[in-house]
Design a protein around this motif. Structure first.
Motif, mmCIF file in Angstrom:
data_model
loop_
_atom_site.group_PDB
_atom_site.id
_atom_site.type_symbol
_atom_site.label_atom_id
_atom_site.label_comp_id
_atom_site.label_asym_id
_atom_site.label_seq_id
_atom_site.Cartn_x
_atom_site.Cartn_y
_atom_site.Cartn_z
ATOM 1 N N TYR A 252 -0.964 -6.852 7.206
ATOM 2 C CA TYR A 252 -0.994 -5.386 7.328
ATOM 3 C C TYR A 252 -2.380 -4.865 6.959
ATOM 4 O O TYR A 252 -2.901 -5.170 5.891
ATOM 5 C CB TYR A 252 0.057 -4.772 6.404
ATOM 6 N N ASN B 280 3.612 -4.660 13.902
ATOM 7 C CA ASN B 280 3.473 -6.095 14.143
ATOM 8 C C ASN B 280 3.281 -6.935 12.881
ATOM 9 O O ASN B 280 3.512 -8.145 12.899
ATOM 10 C CB ASN B 280 2.254 -6.362 15.047
ATOM 11 N N ALA B 281 2.820 -6.295 11.798
ATOM 12 C CA ALA B 281 2.473 -7.057 10.599
ATOM 13 C C ALA B 281 3.671 -7.858 10.088
ATOM 14 O O ALA B 281 4.805 -7.388 10.112
ATOM 15 C CB ALA B 281 1.972 -6.116 9.513
ATOM 16 N N THR B 282 3.398 -9.082 9.653
ATOM 17 C CA THR B 282 4.444 -9.926 9.065
ATOM 18 C C THR B 282 4.190 -10.151 7.578
ATOM 19 O O THR B 282 4.962 -10.816 6.908
ATOM 20 C CB THR B 282 4.489 -11.304 9.760
ATOM 21 N N SER B 283 3.063 -9.623 7.084
ATOM 22 C CA SER B 283 2.713 -9.818 5.677
ATOM 23 C C SER B 283 1.958 -8.608 5.159
ATOM 24 O O SER B 283 1.461 -7.798 5.948
ATOM 25 C CB SER B 283 1.869 -11.086 5.521
ATOM 26 N N ALA B 284 1.881 -8.484 3.844
ATOM 27 C CA ALA B 284 1.167 -7.353 3.248
ATOM 28 C C ALA B 284 0.508 -7.782 1.950
ATOM 29 O O ALA B 284 1.075 -8.578 1.189
ATOM 30 C CB ALA B 284 2.128 -6.204 2.985
ATOM 31 N N ILE B 285 -0.691 -7.251 1.709
ATOM 32 C CA ILE B 285 -1.354 -7.445 0.417
ATOM 33 C C ILE B 285 -0.600 -6.599 -0.594
ATOM 34 O O ILE B 285 -0.404 -5.405 -0.383
ATOM 35 C CB ILE B 285 -2.832 -6.989 0.477
ATOM 36 N N ALA C 178 0.823 -1.214 0.000
ATOM 37 C CA ALA C 178 0.000 0.000 0.000
ATOM 38 C C ALA C 178 0.861 1.271 0.000
ATOM 39 O O ALA C 178 0.476 2.284 -0.581
ATOM 40 C CB ALA C 178 -0.939 -0.009 1.203
ATOM 41 N N TRP C 179 2.026 1.211 0.628
ATOM 42 C CA TRP C 179 2.879 2.397 0.747
ATOM 43 C C TRP C 179 3.902 2.526 -0.405
ATOM 44 O O TRP C 179 4.728 3.433 -0.395
ATOM 45 C CB TRP C 179 3.625 2.381 2.089
ATOM 46 N N PHE D 19 10.232 -4.421 0.861
ATOM 47 C CA PHE D 19 9.226 -5.402 1.273
ATOM 48 C C PHE D 19 7.945 -5.265 0.457
ATOM 49 O O PHE D 19 7.365 -4.185 0.367
ATOM 50 C CB PHE D 19 8.914 -5.251 2.771
ATOM 51 N N LYS E 243 10.838 -7.127 6.040
ATOM 52 C CA LYS E 243 10.804 -5.699 6.349
ATOM 53 C C LYS E 243 12.165 -5.159 6.768
ATOM 54 O O LYS E 243 12.487 -4.007 6.505
ATOM 55 C CB LYS E 243 9.784 -5.428 7.473
ATOM 56 N N ARG F 210 -5.305 -2.575 -1.042
ATOM 57 C CA ARG F 210 -4.204 -3.287 -0.404
ATOM 58 C C ARG F 210 -4.131 -3.138 1.117
ATOM 59 O O ARG F 210 -3.118 -3.451 1.726
ATOM 60 C CB ARG F 210 -2.884 -2.849 -1.050
ATOM 61 N N THR F 211 -5.220 -2.632 1.718
ATOM 62 C CA THR F 211 -5.246 -2.636 3.195
ATOM 63 C C THR F 211 -6.398 -3.463 3.741
ATOM 64 O O THR F 211 -6.550 -3.570 4.950
ATOM 65 C CB THR F 211 -5.323 -1.204 3.780
ATOM 66 N N ALA G 241 1.455 -1.573 11.283
ATOM 67 C CA ALA G 241 2.736 -1.636 10.577
ATOM 68 C C ALA G 241 3.838 -2.308 11.416
ATOM 69 O O ALA G 241 4.667 -3.042 10.901
ATOM 70 C CB ALA G 241 3.186 -0.244 10.145
#
Lengths: 187, 187, 187
Positions: free
Chosen positions: C46, C53-58, B63-64, B76, B109, C67-68, C51
């Motif tokens: 995520y 604690n997240a270990t993954s992201a869309i 997203a960022w 990441f 990350k 993507r959130t 941000a």
């Protein structure tokens, strides 16, 4: 006959048996599949208007692309996620015997070439389990080989080659692949 | 010599032969490749200005992020699709002998780590066919091992290990990898 | 006893030994793992607010997604990149013994189904090396089998099956998988 002579005869016999069995194994491994399966699968790409029928969607595109139209002249950078019906013949409306699930991405600027990572997932009386595939698909070629990298259930630990053939292509929305799966490692 | 004694001798002989051949096989399998190949490949990431030379493009970002600049400090979530030339030496301008095609994604990350799914595709007199790869690439390490998960053509049913080494890295646009391919299953 | 008769007896013996050893091998290959490992891994997606604690992201979503937030009712088309801690028990706060790194994507419109490509990466005294996985994950099933497609280091050339079980699922942010890895090819 002396026992030394007998030993010699037996030893030779042993060598002949073991070498011939090894040769046989090699030959079998190299060229004759232990299992062979032919299927069709059908991909209908979401284009903004066909939400009901679509079986796949563009989820990534390069900076110059978007997600309702395959990008540029070679679709370079487009990533498509799919859940396509698998049929025994080339008719989209035949009863599906499983699903082809995973993704492909277009990865060349000058022509159509894709990279595939997907599974055939079966849950019928004929087949239970999955076959996993990965490989490059230079899709302008009449036939293309990818790898069977594993399997589960009825296809436990399978390895082999899958030959892809484009059986039909309509506009930029529908295409149909014929897949000739040849397993060379069966458990 | 009595026939019972003779049987015993032969039986021992048989055991020795079979066990020694098994040990030999194990040792060979474990450490000596049946085929070894060393190549370089060259990745030039699209940055909004190098459309002509770029061999790869960011197609997904978190997203960022965006698709013309690798995101954040460790990239990441960036997914890159590539079609990179393969050369025999470390010169970007040498005649390519094949293409490295597929994708990589940055998946940590805190530091640079990638995951790769790609193929080496050859169509020359020297090599015809493809080698398929998958695996984690902790790219700050000097050497990293990924898996050869299959192959086609000259590399029919291949399995093995590919050791990756970063040979050059220029800014965030160009990098060159040396790949030492060791096949332990050849058909 | 004549030597011809003796030869015959030995020949039969040979056949019995070789056939029984082949049967034994087959049985072993088919059902008994040469290595078995059970781990848990923890995925925190995520969502725009976590941000730290997240270990993954869309990183990819279809045209109708973002993507959130995982898209629609089945998350079809969402691609998630992850770097998840691996633990020996089901406690998120236990000391990680490795990282699960790679991606998954949701690939069905009607229900939750995913496709996975990832590695377990170990660098401890207990385990060094990586295990590479690929396959379909129909995650509403209690257990799902994917393929171990390769390995490096301690898991050199490994192949096998990994059985996934969802051990916990909290909202659309945290989930925990138990992975029962059964290797059938060990080198």
């Amino acid at each position: 006959m002396g026992s030394t002579k007998l030993l010699l005869v037996l030893f030779c016999l042993l060598l002949i048996i073991s070498s011939s069995s090894a040769a046989h194994k090699k030959k079998m491994q190299a060229r004759k599949p232990c299992k062979r399966l032919v299927f069709y699968f059908h991909d209908i790409i979401y284009n903004g208007k066909n939400a009901r029928n679509a079986t796949s969607a563009i989820v990534s595109a390069p900076a110059w692309g978007n997600r309702t139209l395959l990008s540029g002249k070679s679709h370079f950078g487009d990533v498509v996620v799919f859940d396509d019906p698998i049929t025994l013949d080339n008719n989209l409306h035949s009863t599906p015997i499983g699903r082809a699930q995973g993704f492909y991405l277009y990865d060349k600027k000058e022509t159509f070439t894709a990279w595939l990572g997907f599974s055939f997932v079966f849950n019928s009386t004929a087949h239970k389990g999955s076959i996993n595939f990965a490989g490059a698909d230079p899709l302008m070629n009449k036939t293309r080989d990818i790898s069977v990298i594993g399997g589960t259930g009825d296809f436990f630990m399978a390895r082999g080659i899958a030959t892809l053939m484009t059986d039909a292509f309509e506009g930029e929305v529908y295409f149909r692949l014929c897949v000739d799966i040849k397993l060379y490692e069966c458990w």
